[in-house]
Design a protein around this motif. Structure first.
Motif, PDB file in Angstrom:
ATOM      1  N   LEU A  39       0.832  -1.195   0.000  1.00 52.60           N
ATOM      2  CA  LEU A  39       0.000   0.000   0.000  1.00 52.60           C
ATOM      3  C   LEU A  39       0.873   1.254   0.000  1.00 52.60           C
ATOM      4  N   GLU A  40       2.012   1.207   0.704  1.00 53.07           N
ATOM      5  CA  GLU A  40       2.935   2.340   0.711  1.00 53.07           C
ATOM      6  C   GLU A  40       3.538   2.550  -0.674  1.00 53.07           C
ATOM      7  N   ALA A  41       3.861   1.446  -1.363  1.00 49.26           N
ATOM      8  CA  ALA A  41       4.393   1.559  -2.723  1.00 49.26           C
ATOM      9  C   ALA A  41       3.351   2.173  -3.658  1.00 49.26           C
ATOM     10  N   LEU A 279      11.087   0.790  -1.961  1.00 45.97           N
ATOM     11  CA  LEU A 279      11.783   1.291  -3.146  1.00 45.97           C
ATOM     12  C   LEU A 279      12.115   0.151  -4.103  1.00 45.97           C
ATOM     13  N   SER A 280      12.525  -0.988  -3.566  1.00 46.88           N
ATOM     14  CA  SER A 280      12.825  -2.143  -4.406  1.00 46.88           C
ATOM     15  C   SER A 280      11.599  -2.576  -5.196  1.00 46.88           C
ATOM     16  N   THR A 281      10.448  -2.613  -4.533  1.00 49.57           N
ATOM     17  CA  THR A 281       9.208  -2.987  -5.211  1.00 49.57           C
ATOM     18  C   THR A 281       8.906  -2.036  -6.359  1.00 49.57           C
ATOM     19  N   LEU A 282       9.086  -0.750  -6.133  1.00 49.59           N
ATOM     20  CA  LEU A 282       8.750   0.250  -7.139  1.00 49.59           C
ATOM     21  C   LEU A 282       9.735   0.234  -8.309  1.00 49.59           C
ATOM     22  N   VAL A 283      11.025   0.168  -8.012  1.00 51.80           N
ATOM     23  CA  VAL A 283      12.029   0.205  -9.071  1.00 51.80           C
ATOM     24  C   VAL A 283      11.905  -1.021  -9.962  1.00 51.80           C
ATOM     25  N   ARG A 284      11.734  -2.197  -9.342  1.00 46.40           N
ATOM     26  CA  ARG A 284      11.579  -3.411 -10.144  1.00 46.40           C
ATOM     27  C   ARG A 284      10.264  -3.391 -10.919  1.00 46.40           C
ATOM     28  N   GLY A 285       9.260  -2.704 -10.374  1.00 47.73           N
ATOM     29  CA  GLY A 285       7.997  -2.574 -11.083  1.00 47.73           C
ATOM     30  C   GLY A 285       8.065  -1.623 -12.258  1.00 47.73           C
ATOM     31  N   ALA A 286       9.105  -0.790 -12.297  1.00 46.54           N
ATOM     32  CA  ALA A 286       9.258   0.154 -13.407  1.00 46.54           C
ATOM     33  C   ALA A 286      10.124  -0.415 -14.522  1.00 46.54           C
ATOM     34  N   VAL A 287      11.290  -0.994 -14.181  1.00 46.58           N
ATOM     35  CA  VAL A 287      12.242  -1.423 -15.215  1.00 46.58           C
ATOM     36  C   VAL A 287      12.458  -2.935 -15.246  1.00 46.58           C
ATOM     37  N   GLY A 288      11.770  -3.680 -14.387  1.00 45.48           N
ATOM     38  CA  GLY A 288      11.943  -5.128 -14.373  1.00 45.48           C
ATOM     39  C   GLY A 288      12.863  -5.577 -13.254  1.00 45.48           C
TER      40      GLY A 288
END
Length: 414
Positions: A39-41, A279-288
């Motif tokens: 939810l924070e992501a 942050l890990s969840t978001l970055v991997r969700g953007a570029v893989g």
């Protein structure tokens, strides 16, 4: 003819009112501050004004999360089921005027887009995205990226969140087209047993926007730019990498557009003091996953102490606690001496290795100590600290040699 018996009429309206009261009580829930990384992501990506796509099995709570998010942020929620719309519902319906030859043919937007513009703000929820056919997905491209529906532009205060089921769990599902998939931050949505139980009991986690520190905004932007540009400078093949599989192209993958999203997410996370897991969840969700993990490793290296500073004051060296980061620092110190060999720098490097033996796992100094020993010149005296470091390296080498002999003996006996 016998008289027909009559039954007293049932007060249906009264019973429906009671039923409505019961439904109201069932829907009367509260929220509480509770750590919820996914939810924070979601809220951070919404704050960063990036389109988000929630992936999850049917019934997992994606729609409920968006409803609660809209209520918590006091945003009117507009839900559009993508799979039941035609391409013209997003591209706009042509309206022929009195003189189309001179005035053209405007594309009229649908009513839900008009309502969003009138409200001036809102949360647009595109549901069932993976069941939308390719023609509808193509029509959604301009909506997701440019926020345009026909000739209408949605206000900047409108945020876009979509939801999709994996193709295996979707009714007549499709893989997302690469252009559409590359416009989203992809978040895997799952249920937490404790959250579900407590929520069914009447209390759900509270969605709150991240608190950005105004004093950190400039530094956050510089930090994010150094991180992304630093990685892509050394790994140019990551700038654009279209996956070879159809499923991979329908998810997160690196492109200049998605790297820009990752940069924005890092800046927002830095300004908000967001945890590394989020942050890990978001970055991997953007570029893989692969490029995202490389970017996270690059961020870790940015936080490492400068080897030249450690060589300048080795007795006060503060080394990272994490083993892989500590190993990277020690290797960097030895590499700095190798590039510019000097008696005082060589002695300082041994002092840093001695600090590493005193404050952490001794086995981490084996490789850098062996390499540093080979850099010694004939006229350089052996420093006293080497007596604390080299026994560790010798013991580690003997242990490795013993393990190799045991393995060889065992293999021969078989």
């Amino acid at each position: 003819m016998p008289a027909r018996s009559t039954l007293p009429a049932r007060p249906q309206s009264t019973q429906l009112d009671v039923a409505a009261d019961l439904l109201t009580l069932l829907g009367d829930t509260a929220t509480e501050p509770r750590p919820d990384p996914q939810l924070e992501a979601l809220t951070l990506a919404v704050a960063a004004d990036l389109p988000v796509l929630l992936w999850g099995a049917p019934g997992i709570g994606k729609t409920a999360a968006l409803t609660q998010l809209a209520a918590a942020l006091d945003l009117p929620l507009t839900t559009v089921i993508a799979s039941v719309h035609e391409p013209s519902d997003f591209a706009g319906l042509p309206v022929v005027g009195d003189d189309p030859a001179t005035q053209g043919v405007p594309m009229a937007p649908p009513d839900w887009a008009v309502r969003l513009v009138r409200a001036g703000r809102g949360l647009l929820f595109l549901d069932e995205l993976s069941t939308a056919p390719p023609a509808v997905q193509a029509a959604l491209l301009r909506l997701v990226l440019e926020r345009r529906v026909g000739s209408l532009r949605l206000p900047p205060e409108v945020r876009i969140v979509a939801a999709a089921n994996p193709r295996s769990a979707a009714a007549d599902g499709w893989e997302l087209s690469p252009p559409l998939a590359n416009r989203f931050v992809h978040l895997q949505w799952s249920h937490d047993h404790e959250v579900v139980v407590r929520g069914l009991g009447g209390t759900w986690p509270r969605a709150t926007m991240p608190r950005l520190d105004p004093a950190r905004l400039t530094d956050a932007v510089g930090y994010a730019r150094r991180a992304v540009c630093g990685l892509l400078s050394t790994r140019p093949t990551l700038v654009h990498r279209l996956p070879t599989s159809e499923a991979g192209r329908g998810g997160a993958w690196p492109s200049p557009r998605s790297w820009e999203m990752a940069l924005r997410l890092i800046a927002f996370a830095e300004a908000a003091g967001t945890s590394r897991d989020v942050l890990s969840t978001l970055v991997r969700g953007a570029v893989g996953d692969g490029p995202g993990l490389e970017l996270l490793a690059s961020l870790d290296r940015m936080d490492l102490p400068d080897p030249e500073e450690l060589l300048a004051d080795p007795a006060a060296a503060v080394l990272p606690e994490r083993g892989d980061l500590r190993q990277a620092v020690l290797d960097a110190v030895v590499e700095a001496v190798r590039r510019r060999p000097d008696r005082s720098r060589w002695d300082a490097a041994w002092t840093v290795l001695g600090r590493a033996v005193e404050t952490g796992a001794p086995d981490l100094v084996v490789v850098p100590a062996t390499t540093l020993a080979r850099l010694r010149r004939e006229d350089w005296d052996v420093p006293a600290v080497i007596d604390r470091v080299m026994p560790v390296a010798s013991l580690a080498r003997r242990a490795d040699e013993t393990a190799e002999r045991v393995a060889a003996t065992t293999g021969a006996s078989r």
